[in-house]
Design a protein around this motif. Structure first.
Motif, PDB file in Angstrom:
ATOM      1  N   PRO A  73      60.898 102.401  85.105  1.00 24.71           N
ATOM      2  CA  PRO A  73      60.531 103.707  84.553  1.00 24.71           C
ATOM      3  C   PRO A  73      61.478 104.846  84.903  1.00 24.71           C
ATOM      4  CG  PRO A  73      59.048 103.070  86.329  1.00 24.71           C
ATOM      5  CD  PRO A  73      59.935 101.893  86.064  1.00 24.71           C
ATOM      6  N   GLY A  74      62.357 104.682  85.863  1.00 23.64           N
ATOM      7  CA  GLY A  74      63.274 105.768  86.217  1.00 23.64           C
ATOM      8  C   GLY A  74      64.536 105.815  85.373  1.00 23.64           C
TER       9      GLY A  74
ATOM     10  N   LEU B  27      60.320 130.386  69.686  1.00 22.26           N
ATOM     11  CA  LEU B  27      60.921 129.258  69.010  1.00 22.26           C
ATOM     12  C   LEU B  27      61.965 128.641  69.933  1.00 22.26           C
ATOM     13  CD1 LEU B  27      61.498 127.581  66.411  1.00 22.26           C
ATOM     14  CD2 LEU B  27      63.123 129.357  65.803  1.00 22.26           C
ATOM     15  N   VAL B  28      61.826 127.367  70.252  1.00 23.19           N
ATOM     16  CA  VAL B  28      62.788 126.646  71.075  1.00 23.19           C
ATOM     17  C   VAL B  28      63.711 125.893  70.129  1.00 23.19           C
ATOM     18  CG1 VAL B  28      63.105 124.843  72.808  1.00 23.19           C
ATOM     19  CG2 VAL B  28      61.181 126.427  72.982  1.00 23.19           C
ATOM     20  N   ILE B  29      65.007 126.192  70.210  1.00 25.04           N
ATOM     21  CA  ILE B  29      65.958 125.577  69.290  1.00 25.04           C
ATOM     22  C   ILE B  29      66.601 124.345  69.906  1.00 25.04           C
ATOM     23  CG2 ILE B  29      68.101 125.954  68.018  1.00 25.04           C
ATOM     24  CD1 ILE B  29      67.201 128.848  67.682  1.00 25.04           C
ATOM     25  N   ARG B  30      67.042 124.418  71.149  1.00 24.93           N
ATOM     26  CA  ARG B  30      67.682 123.271  71.794  1.00 24.93           C
ATOM     27  C   ARG B  30      66.636 122.505  72.596  1.00 24.93           C
ATOM     28  NH1 ARG B  30      72.912 122.328  71.974  1.00 24.93           N
ATOM     29  NH2 ARG B  30      72.650 121.387  73.994  1.00 24.93           N
ATOM     30  N   PRO B  31      66.766 121.183  72.607  1.00 26.24           N
ATOM     31  CA  PRO B  31      65.796 120.404  73.383  1.00 26.24           C
ATOM     32  C   PRO B  31      65.931 120.693  74.876  1.00 26.24           C
ATOM     33  CG  PRO B  31      67.561 119.009  72.566  1.00 26.24           C
ATOM     34  CD  PRO B  31      67.775 120.367  71.976  1.00 26.24           C
ATOM     35  N   LEU B  32      64.843 120.576  75.555  1.00 25.60           N
ATOM     36  CA  LEU B  32      64.810 120.798  77.000  1.00 25.60           C
ATOM     37  C   LEU B  32      65.047 119.458  77.687  1.00 25.60           C
ATOM     38  CD1 LEU B  32      61.711 123.156  76.998  1.00 25.60           C
ATOM     39  CD2 LEU B  32      64.108 123.804  77.128  1.00 25.60           C
ATOM     40  N   LEU B  33      66.291 118.997  77.642  1.00 19.22           N
ATOM     41  CA  LEU B  33      66.620 117.652  78.114  1.00 19.22           C
ATOM     42  C   LEU B  33      66.406 117.456  79.606  1.00 19.22           C
ATOM     43  CD1 LEU B  33      69.830 116.998  76.007  1.00 19.22           C
ATOM     44  CD2 LEU B  33      67.499 116.237  75.550  1.00 19.22           C
ATOM     45  N   PHE B  34      66.357 118.540  80.351  1.00 17.06           N
ATOM     46  CA  PHE B  34      66.175 118.427  81.799  1.00 17.06           C
ATOM     47  C   PHE B  34      64.713 118.262  82.176  1.00 17.06           C
ATOM     48  CE2 PHE B  34      66.334 122.790  80.449  1.00 17.06           C
ATOM     49  CZ  PHE B  34      65.237 123.368  81.053  1.00 17.06           C
ATOM     50  N   LEU B  35      63.809 118.303  81.198  1.00  9.45           N
ATOM     51  CA  LEU B  35      62.380 118.124  81.441  1.00  9.45           C
ATOM     52  C   LEU B  35      61.894 116.868  80.729  1.00  9.45           C
ATOM     53  CD1 LEU B  35      61.156 121.778  80.767  1.00  9.45           C
ATOM     54  CD2 LEU B  35      61.456 120.688  82.989  1.00  9.45           C
ATOM     55  N   THR B  36      60.823 116.294  81.255  1.00  6.96           N
ATOM     56  CA  THR B  36      60.220 115.159  80.556  1.00  6.96           C
ATOM     57  C   THR B  36      59.374 115.694  79.405  1.00  6.96           C
ATOM     58  OG1 THR B  36      58.190 115.169  81.869  1.00  6.96           O
ATOM     59  CG2 THR B  36      60.072 113.867  82.739  1.00  6.96           C
ATOM     60  N   ARG B  37      59.061 114.820  78.485  1.00  6.04           N
ATOM     61  CA  ARG B  37      58.209 115.203  77.357  1.00  6.04           C
ATOM     62  C   ARG B  37      56.855 115.710  77.877  1.00  6.04           C
ATOM     63  NH1 ARG B  37      58.328 113.830  71.913  1.00  6.04           N
ATOM     64  NH2 ARG B  37      56.367 114.299  70.893  1.00  6.04           N
TER      65      ARG B  37
ATOM     66  N   GLN C 119      56.191 117.164  80.698  1.00  6.09           N
ATOM     67  CA  GLN C 119      56.341 118.508  81.260  1.00  6.09           C
ATOM     68  C   GLN C 119      56.385 119.571  80.158  1.00  6.09           C
ATOM     69  OE1 GLN C 119      59.873 117.521  83.527  1.00  6.09           O
ATOM     70  NE2 GLN C 119      58.797 117.954  85.458  1.00  6.09           N
ATOM     71  N   VAL C 120      57.121 119.285  79.086  1.00  8.44           N
ATOM     72  CA  VAL C 120      57.215 120.236  77.971  1.00  8.44           C
ATOM     73  C   VAL C 120      55.840 120.399  77.326  1.00  8.44           C
ATOM     74  CG1 VAL C 120      58.206 120.655  75.687  1.00  8.44           C
ATOM     75  CG2 VAL C 120      59.651 119.775  77.528  1.00  8.44           C
ATOM     76  N   GLU C 121      55.157 119.289  77.086  1.00 11.95           N
ATOM     77  CA  GLU C 121      53.828 119.357  76.458  1.00 11.95           C
ATOM     78  C   GLU C 121      52.840 120.118  77.336  1.00 11.95           C
ATOM     79  OE1 GLU C 121      53.047 115.246  75.570  1.00 11.95           O
ATOM     80  OE2 GLU C 121      54.140 115.367  73.657  1.00 11.95           O
ATOM     81  N   ALA C 122      52.908 119.931  78.649  1.00 10.32           N
ATOM     82  CA  ALA C 122      52.017 120.652  79.562  1.00 10.32           C
ATOM     83  C   ALA C 122      52.309 122.151  79.522  1.00 10.32           C
ATOM     84  CB  ALA C 122      52.168 120.114  80.988  1.00 10.32           C
ATOM     85  N   TYR C 123      53.568 122.517  79.498  1.00  6.37           N
ATOM     86  CA  TYR C 123      53.968 123.931  79.442  1.00  6.37           C
ATOM     87  C   TYR C 123      53.477 124.573  78.142  1.00  6.37           C
ATOM     88  CZ  TYR C 123      57.017 128.037  79.301  1.00  6.37           C
ATOM     89  OH  TYR C 123      57.490 129.308  79.223  1.00  6.37           O
ATOM     90  N   VAL C 124      53.691 123.879  77.028  1.00  2.42           N
ATOM     91  CA  VAL C 124      53.261 124.388  75.721  1.00  2.42           C
ATOM     92  C   VAL C 124      51.741 124.558  75.698  1.00  2.42           C
ATOM     93  CG1 VAL C 124      53.061 123.773  73.272  1.00  2.42           C
ATOM     94  CG2 VAL C 124      55.264 123.548  74.444  1.00  2.42           C
ATOM     95  N   ALA C 125      51.024 123.565  76.228  1.00  2.00           N
ATOM     96  CA  ALA C 125      49.559 123.639  76.253  1.00  2.00           C
ATOM     97  C   ALA C 125      49.080 124.775  77.154  1.00  2.00           C
ATOM     98  CB  ALA C 125      48.982 122.304  76.726  1.00  2.00           C
ATOM     99  N   ALA C 126      49.736 124.952  78.308  1.00  2.00           N
ATOM    100  CA  ALA C 126      49.331 125.996  79.249  1.00  2.00           C
ATOM    101  C   ALA C 126      49.483 127.384  78.634  1.00  2.00           C
ATOM    102  CB  ALA C 126      50.145 125.897  80.536  1.00  2.00           C
ATOM    103  N   LEU C 127      50.497 127.567  77.805  1.00  2.00           N
ATOM    104  CA  LEU C 127      50.709 128.872  77.171  1.00  2.00           C
ATOM    105  C   LEU C 127      50.078 128.964  75.796  1.00  2.00           C
ATOM    106  CD1 LEU C 127      54.426 129.584  78.150  1.00  2.00           C
ATOM    107  CD2 LEU C 127      52.345 130.433  79.231  1.00  2.00           C
ATOM    108  N   ALA C 128      49.426 127.900  75.368  1.00  3.51           N
ATOM    109  CA  ALA C 128      48.797 127.827  74.048  1.00  3.51           C
ATOM    110  C   ALA C 128      49.792 128.191  72.941  1.00  3.51           C
ATOM    111  CB  ALA C 128      47.552 128.714  73.992  1.00  3.51           C
ATOM    112  N   LEU C 129      50.991 127.651  73.056  1.00  5.34           N
ATOM    113  CA  LEU C 129      52.021 127.916  72.051  1.00  5.34           C
ATOM    114  C   LEU C 129      51.769 127.053  70.816  1.00  5.34           C
ATOM    115  CD1 LEU C 129      55.181 127.881  74.361  1.00  5.34           C
ATOM    116  CD2 LEU C 129      54.037 129.870  73.387  1.00  5.34           C
TER     117      LEU C 129
END
Length: 166
Positions: free
Chosen positions: A55-56, A1-11, A13-23
């Motif tokens: 975009p930056g 369970l991730v409680i605080r947002p991962l502000l240092f990552l893009t959305r 990147q977070v979605e790719a990480y979640v998908a890679a781990l099948a969370l």
């Protein structure tokens, strides 16, 4: 369970990480509710900034926020060390506030007020800083006052209000 947002990552990147781990993914409907300022900023302001600045802009804002947070933490540490005694307001506190740069004085006062259980806003800190420098009084939430008396800053209960009767 991730409680605080991962502000240092893009959305992405977070979605790719979640998908890679099948969370498992949970969706909070409040994130779509535009009654909340954060949702309006994400859905209206950031796209407008991106269209205007390129975009930056999101990464630049995140970088600025991280640097500002570091600066704020350091200034708060310096203010506490310079103006507070073990987190307590010394007897000479109003005079010390007046003798220091506003950023340090504001932070020291904010640390001290927070320790008194005061809910802080920038306006409230400004009011209390003026009261400290003028040896005056500022209104606090919860029917309390910040007052300077005998060279000390105090948080006291506000006097009872007088009610007109008919």
């Amino acid at each position: 369970l991730v409680i605080r947002p991962l502000l240092f990552l893009t959305r992405a990147q977070v979605e790719a990480y979640v998908a890679a781990l099948a969370l498992p993914v949970a969706h909070d409907a409040m994130n779509d509710d535009e009654r909340f300022l954060r949702t309006r900023v994400r859905k209206q302001v950031l796209p407008a900034l991106t269209a205007a600045a390129g975009p930056g802009v999101e990464r630049a804002l995140a970088r600025f926020a991280a640097l500002a947070a570091e600066d704020d933490a350091e200034l708060t540490r310096q203010a506490s060390r310079a103006l507070l005694t073990d987190g307590a307001m010394p007897a000479h506190f109003p005079a010390e506030l007046a003798a220091n740069p506003r950023p340090l004085a504001r932070r020291a006062l904010a640390v001290w007020l927070a320790a008194q259980g005061v809910e802080l806003t920038a306006d409230l800190i400004g009011d209390c800083l003026r009261a400290a420098r003028d040896r005056g009084v500022a209104t606090l939430p919860g029917d309390r006052l910040f007052a300077c008396k005998d060279g000390r800053g105090l948080v006291v209960a506000a006097p009872p209000r007088l009610h007109a009767t008919s």
